[in-house]
Motif scaffolding. Structure first.
Motif, short mmCIF file in Angstrom:
data_model
loop_
_atom_site.label_atom_id
_atom_site.label_comp_id
_atom_site.label_asym_id
_atom_site.label_seq_id
_atom_site.Cartn_x
_atom_site.Cartn_y
_atom_site.Cartn_z
N ASP A 1 126.99 83.78 52.08
CA ASP A 1 127.96 84.78 51.65
C ASP A 1 129.38 84.20 51.72
O ASP A 1 129.71 83.46 52.64
CB ASP A 1 127.83 86.00 52.58
CG ASP A 1 128.53 87.21 52.04
OD1 ASP A 1 128.66 87.32 50.80
OD2 ASP A 1 128.95 88.06 52.84
N TYR B 1 126.92 81.83 46.61
CA TYR B 1 128.24 82.24 46.12
C TYR B 1 129.00 81.00 45.66
O TYR B 1 128.81 79.90 46.17
CB TYR B 1 129.06 82.89 47.24
CG TYR B 1 128.82 84.37 47.37
CD1 TYR B 1 129.75 85.29 46.91
CD2 TYR B 1 127.66 84.86 47.95
CE1 TYR B 1 129.54 86.65 47.02
CE2 TYR B 1 127.43 86.21 48.08
CZ TYR B 1 128.37 87.10 47.61
OH TYR B 1 128.15 88.45 47.72
N PRO C 1 129.02 86.11 43.39
CA PRO C 1 127.63 85.71 43.66
C PRO C 1 127.04 85.02 42.44
O PRO C 1 127.46 85.26 41.31
CB PRO C 1 126.93 87.05 43.92
CG PRO C 1 127.76 88.07 43.24
CD PRO C 1 129.16 87.55 43.24
#
Length: 110
Positions: free
Chosen positions: A24, A58, A53
């Protein structure tokens, strides 16, 4: 903080870098980094300015927030393909730093 095991550097400039991570990534997040260059390493911090994303995690862009003067100069020289200081300004800055170190050492020994 989060340690990313799968990081790919997508691009780099004197202002920041693009990256791809397997985890993330959030806008505003602070990243600690270290780049190993031909003339030595450069380390510091950067803030994520965009993130999105994609199928492997990401990707995003980060702007340098903690990159010292000499680290920025080393990075710029490396990006320009120059490993040695070639301008008079570089020579002057290195000479001034050497004189400053000599003053500190002499003062310390008194």
């Amino acid at each position: 903080g989060t340690v990313y095991s799968d990081v790919q550097l997508r691009d780099i400039s004197s202002d920041g870098f693009g990256l791809q991570v397997g985890g993330d990534l959030k806008v505003g997040q602070t990243l600690k980094f270290e780049f190993v260059l031909s003339g030595g390493s450069v380390s510091g911090t950067a803030a994520v300015v965009w993130a999105e994303p994609f199928h492997m995690g990401y990707r995003g862009g980060a702007k340098f927030t903690g990159l010292g003067f000499f680290g920025r100069r080393r990075l710029k020289r490396s990006l320009a393909g120059k490993e040695r200081p070639e301008s008079w300004m570089d020579f002057f800055l290195i000479a001034a730093a050497a004189v400053l170190v000599a003053w500190v050492v002499v003062d310390y020994l008194k």
